[in-house]
Design a protein around this motif. Structure first.
Motif, PDB file in Angstrom:
ATOM      1  N   THR A 462       0.846  -1.186   0.000  1.00  0.00           N
ATOM      2  CA  THR A 462       0.000   0.000   0.000  1.00  0.00           C
ATOM      3  C   THR A 462       0.876   1.229   0.000  1.00  0.00           C
ATOM      4  O   THR A 462       1.979   1.228   0.532  1.00  0.00           O
ATOM      5  N   ALA A 463       0.345   2.307  -0.613  1.00  0.00           N
ATOM      6  CA  ALA A 463       1.099   3.549  -0.648  1.00  0.00           C
ATOM      7  C   ALA A 463       1.078   4.236   0.708  1.00  0.00           C
ATOM      8  O   ALA A 463       1.955   5.014   1.050  1.00  0.00           O
ATOM      9  N   ALA A 464       0.068   3.943   1.507  1.00  0.00           N
ATOM     10  CA  ALA A 464      -0.080   4.680   2.746  1.00  0.00           C
ATOM     11  C   ALA A 464       0.868   4.209   3.829  1.00  0.00           C
ATOM     12  O   ALA A 464       1.470   5.003   4.531  1.00  0.00           O
ATOM     13  N   ASN A 465       1.028   2.908   4.016  1.00  0.00           N
ATOM     14  CA  ASN A 465       1.815   2.438   5.149  1.00  0.00           C
ATOM     15  C   ASN A 465       2.829   1.371   4.805  1.00  0.00           C
ATOM     16  O   ASN A 465       3.490   0.838   5.690  1.00  0.00           O
ATOM     17  N   HIS A 495      -3.833   8.902  -3.689  1.00  0.00           N
ATOM     18  CA  HIS A 495      -4.025   8.172  -4.945  1.00  0.00           C
ATOM     19  C   HIS A 495      -4.719   9.042  -5.989  1.00  0.00           C
ATOM     20  O   HIS A 495      -4.393   8.982  -7.178  1.00  0.00           O
ATOM     21  N   ALA A 496      -5.687   9.837  -5.562  1.00  0.00           N
ATOM     22  CA  ALA A 496      -6.375  10.731  -6.500  1.00  0.00           C
ATOM     23  C   ALA A 496      -5.395  11.748  -7.071  1.00  0.00           C
ATOM     24  O   ALA A 496      -5.399  12.041  -8.277  1.00  0.00           O
ATOM     25  N   ALA A 497      -4.538  12.302  -6.216  1.00  0.00           N
ATOM     26  CA  ALA A 497      -3.558  13.280  -6.690  1.00  0.00           C
ATOM     27  C   ALA A 497      -2.585  12.646  -7.670  1.00  0.00           C
ATOM     28  O   ALA A 497      -2.255  13.221  -8.721  1.00  0.00           O
ATOM     29  N   ALA A 498      -2.122  11.429  -7.360  1.00  0.00           N
ATOM     30  CA  ALA A 498      -1.191  10.736  -8.263  1.00  0.00           C
ATOM     31  C   ALA A 498      -1.843  10.432  -9.599  1.00  0.00           C
ATOM     32  O   ALA A 498      -1.218  10.562 -10.659  1.00  0.00           O
ATOM     33  N   THR A 499      -3.111  10.049  -9.552  1.00  0.00           N
ATOM     34  CA  THR A 499      -3.815   9.724 -10.791  1.00  0.00           C
ATOM     35  C   THR A 499      -3.945  10.944 -11.692  1.00  0.00           C
ATOM     36  O   THR A 499      -3.848  10.843 -12.919  1.00  0.00           O
ATOM     37  N   VAL A 505      -0.769  16.597  -2.450  1.00  0.00           N
ATOM     38  CA  VAL A 505      -2.077  16.039  -2.064  1.00  0.00           C
ATOM     39  C   VAL A 505      -3.087  17.142  -1.819  1.00  0.00           C
ATOM     40  O   VAL A 505      -4.296  16.941  -1.986  1.00  0.00           O
ATOM     41  N   GLY A 506      -2.615  18.313  -1.450  1.00  0.00           N
ATOM     42  CA  GLY A 506      -3.517  19.422  -1.186  1.00  0.00           C
ATOM     43  C   GLY A 506      -4.345  19.836  -2.392  1.00  0.00           C
ATOM     44  O   GLY A 506      -5.346  20.539  -2.253  1.00  0.00           O
ATOM     45  N   ALA A 507      -3.946  19.398  -3.596  1.00  0.00           N
ATOM     46  CA  ALA A 507      -4.716  19.728  -4.797  1.00  0.00           C
ATOM     47  C   ALA A 507      -6.045  18.981  -4.837  1.00  0.00           C
ATOM     48  O   ALA A 507      -6.928  19.317  -5.631  1.00  0.00           O
ATOM     49  N   THR A 523      -9.661   7.762 -15.821  1.00  0.00           N
ATOM     50  CA  THR A 523      -8.929   8.024 -14.584  1.00  0.00           C
ATOM     51  C   THR A 523      -9.693   7.500 -13.371  1.00  0.00           C
ATOM     52  O   THR A 523      -9.078   7.125 -12.358  1.00  0.00           O
ATOM     53  N   ALA A 524     -11.028   7.456 -13.458  1.00  0.00           N
ATOM     54  CA  ALA A 524     -11.810   6.898 -12.358  1.00  0.00           C
ATOM     55  C   ALA A 524     -11.522   5.411 -12.186  1.00  0.00           C
ATOM     56  O   ALA A 524     -11.380   4.912 -11.064  1.00  0.00           O
ATOM     57  N   VAL A 525     -11.409   4.707 -13.309  1.00  0.00           N
ATOM     58  CA  VAL A 525     -11.074   3.281 -13.239  1.00  0.00           C
ATOM     59  C   VAL A 525      -9.655   3.097 -12.704  1.00  0.00           C
ATOM     60  O   VAL A 525      -9.374   2.184 -11.920  1.00  0.00           O
ATOM     61  N   GLU A 526      -8.737   3.997 -13.093  1.00  0.00           N
ATOM     62  CA  GLU A 526      -7.365   3.903 -12.588  1.00  0.00           C
ATOM     63  C   GLU A 526      -7.338   4.111 -11.073  1.00  0.00           C
ATOM     64  O   GLU A 526      -6.636   3.402 -10.349  1.00  0.00           O
ATOM     65  N   LEU A 527      -8.105   5.081 -10.569  1.00  0.00           N
ATOM     66  CA  LEU A 527      -8.167   5.308  -9.127  1.00  0.00           C
ATOM     67  C   LEU A 527      -8.744   4.081  -8.432  1.00  0.00           C
ATOM     68  O   LEU A 527      -8.246   3.666  -7.366  1.00  0.00           O
ATOM     69  N   ARG A 528      -9.803   3.516  -8.996  1.00  0.00           N
ATOM     70  CA  ARG A 528     -10.376   2.293  -8.419  1.00  0.00           C
ATOM     71  C   ARG A 528      -9.323   1.199  -8.326  1.00  0.00           C
ATOM     72  O   ARG A 528      -9.209   0.493  -7.304  1.00  0.00           O
TER      73      ARG A 528
END
Length: 639
Positions: A462-465, A495-499, A505-507, A523-528
């Motif tokens: 996971t990207a978070a931890n 993940h949304a910012a990276a996509t 991330v503030g964006a 991009t929605a499928v990529e985020l999923r």
């Protein structure tokens, strides 16, 4: 036959009679009036039969039975002449077959014997090793050529059957010959080079890539005559300037309007390019193509036909119209979409995969061809002009950087020299490949690139931890409620910012709708996919649109990952009890009481929004049973 002194009425045994030398020897022996016996492998006996050699006069060259067969056929006498190309015990058997006063010519020279030993063991047999240059010499060879030419002209002799192999398959051809699997002669077809005095036809020639290729061919002095074909021809934007620029470089240029998806139009185009320029057609470069992006379920016959005709059908028409010509180059601009796959480009990927297969087909037939599967070019073309920064960022995250014109043209030259039918030309960012593999698991990187991305056995993280998804839910459940919510919201926003290609991330605002953030169906499928990889959850394709803000997704992920955790709303009841106790001891005037009632009513209205959530749950159940077409119609409607 001259060295053997073969005469009319004598008999001759020709070993390996279906080969080039053997089949020629059979024809000459018959011309001289000799009786011909022949051997070949059992699989080639049909060829012997077609040559007019009946069952009594043919035998296998794979066993020694030919000695008994031919001795019986000659009444025990044997044959007058043996033309040998076998070895070992097969040579011994052949020597025993030579009649008294006969001659044994060693032509294969894989088992040369000492003449003294032959004379001792077979005193009535003449033994000679045949060498054309040494035994005949230039003068005699010249006389033989003249005599043979007359016999071929009179059709007394016919050329041996030939099988042509492209030079690129020389190793395979030599292996076939070494295993004696061929009949007649094997020849290697040396492909012609691109003739600088010839003409090159470029489809999509007035487009960005077509123009770059045209100018490169002229500047590098590979060709001086060009025919640039496109739908608009001379009326295309920038066509006049391109023609003038090429002519200043010394090129002869014709710009023509042609629909290369039309077979008849391509036939006329090729014929005119080969004749009207006064220079023979020496090369084809097919850069034409269009895109019509849509997810698979939204593809229609019309969308498929539009993309297929411009790329795949046109390539086939060019192949059919030039198959009889001796071209120096047949270059097809394919796309990495046909190799990697590309979200929303099923029709484009299929058309380019066909082009790759067509190049392989031409190679197998000995025709020049290379299909170059290109990554993204920096130069904006008619096909890439609509790409947003988000699209470019998505490709960069996949490890494919845009190619500069200089780099792309250098790769084009390298591909033309390489010799393979299919090549991928892209600027691969190995560091990005490694990053993509670590962040989102193996599925983020095409299988054949995983070796570049640190191997094919990386554990999904996971990207978070940094923990595997299997541990994520357990670690999350052990956290306090507020910490769980923060971790999940940070995960969704990052993940949304990276996509979207944002480094900050503030964006991505917590409650901003995804549509306003710049998301589309791809991009929605990529985020999923990223969220599925990070959490280990199997999320539906419509997940992002069913929960249209980052906070809504974070809440849904919490419910799925921690279904038994205390409800986030539980502390509210304690607050209500405290408020109720406080109100019981208050003495309120009418105005204050009225204001408080209105405030409470507003809160009640907000609680009433739960009915809307129930309706959404019903809609979600409907989506679970919906068809693909209904799901993507829902996505389009939500966007």
């Amino acid at each position: 036959m001259e060295l053997a002194g073969l005469k009319s009425g004598e008999s001759v045994l020709v070993h390996a009679a279906t080969g080039g030398v053997g089949s020629a020897a059979v024809q000459i022996a018959r011309h001289l009036g000799a009786e011909v016996f022949a051997t070949a492998s059992p699989g080639k006996h049909a060829v012997l039969e077609a040559m007019g050699i009946d069952a009594a006069h043919r035998a296998s060259s794979r066993d020694l039975e030919f000695e008994r067969t031919f001795r019986a056929a000659t009444g025990g006498r044997g044959v007058d002449v043996v033309l040998n190309s076998l070895a070992g015990e097969f040579t011994d058997a052949s020597l025993r077959l030579v009649a008294e006063g006969g001659r044994f010519l060693e032509m294969g020279k894989t088992d040369i014997r000492e003449p003294e030993h032959i004379a001792a063991e077979h005193p009535a047999v003449g033994y000679q090793v045949f060498d054309l240059v040494t035994d005949a010499g230039p003068d005699r060879i010249s006389e033989m050529f003249r005599a043979l030419a007359e016999l071929f002209a009179e059709k007394v002799l016919r050329p041996a059957p030939t099988q042509a192999w492209p030079l690129t398959r020389a190793r395979e051809a030599l292996r076939v010959m070494s295993q004696a699997k061929h009949t007649g002669k094997l020849v290697l077809d040396i492909p012609p080079a691109l003739d600088p005095d010839g003409t090159v036809l470029i489809t999509g020639g007035t487009g960005t890539l077509g123009g770059l290729v045209a100018e490169h061919l002229v500047r590098s002095e590979q060709v001086r005559s060009l025919v640039l074909a496109s739908r608009s021809g001379p009326d295309a934007a920038g066509a006049a300037e391109l023609k003038a620029r090429l002519e200043e470089l010394g090129a002869e240029v014709r710009i023509v309007a042609a629909d290369v998806s039309d077979a008849d139009a391509v036939t006329r185009l090729v014929a005119e390019a080969d004749a009207d320029t006064g220079r023979p057609l020496t090369g084809i470069v097919h850069t034409a193509g269009v895109i019509d992006d849509a997810v698979l379920a939204s593809q229609t016959p019309e969308r498929l036909a539009r993309v297929w005709d411009a790329k795949a059908s046109a390539a086939h028409h060019l192949h059919a119209a030039t198959e009889h010509l001796r071209l120096g180059a047949f270059v097809v601009f394919s796309s990495a979409a046909g190799t990697f796959g590309s979200a929303g480009q099923a029709n484009y990927a299929a058309a380019n995969a066909f082009c790759d297969a067509l190049a392989a087909h031409r190679h197998a037939k000995g025709l020049p061809a290379v299909s170059v599967a290109w990554g993204l070019w920096e130069a904006t073309s008619g096909m890439t002009g609509d790409l947003a920064d988000t699209d470019v960022a998505r490709m960069s995250r996949a490890g494919i950087r845009p190619l500069s014109a200089r780099h792309g043209l250098a790769l084009l030259d390298a591909a033309s020299r390489h010799g393979a039918a299919n090549l991928l030309a892209a600027d691969l960012d190995v560091r990005a490949l490694n990053g993509g593999s670590a962040e989102a698991g193996q599925g983020a990187v095409p299988a054949f690139l995983r070796a570049l991305a640190g191997g094919g056995t990386a554990t999904r993280r996971t990207a978070a931890n940094g923990q595997a998804p299997a541990d994520f839910a357990a670690r999350l459940a052990a956290m306090p409620l507020e910490e769980r919510q923060r971790v999940l919201l940070d995960l969704v926003r990052s993940h949304a910012a990276a996509t979207l290609g944002h480094s900050d991330v503030g964006a991505v605002q917590t409650d901003a709708p995804f549509k306003e953030l710049g998301f589309d169906s791809l991009t929605a499928v990529e985020l999923r996919n990223k969220l599925s990889a990070s959490t280990g959850l199997r999320l539906p394709a419509t997940f992002v649109f069913s929960h249209p803000t980052p906070s809504a997704i974070a809440t849904e992920l919490h419910d799925k990952l921690c279904p038994d955790a205390p409800e986030p709303s539980a502390p509210v009841f304690a607050e209500l009890e405290r408020l109720e106790a406080a109100m019981a001891g208050l003495t309120l005037d009418a105005e204050t009481r009225g204001g408080l009632v209105k405030r409470m009513q507003t809160l009640m209205w907000r609680l009433g929004d739960g009915a809307a959530e129930a309706e959404q749950a019903t809609a979600d159940e409907d989506l679970d049973s919906a068809s693909d077409e209904e799901i993507f119609a829902f996505i389009d409607r939500e966007l």
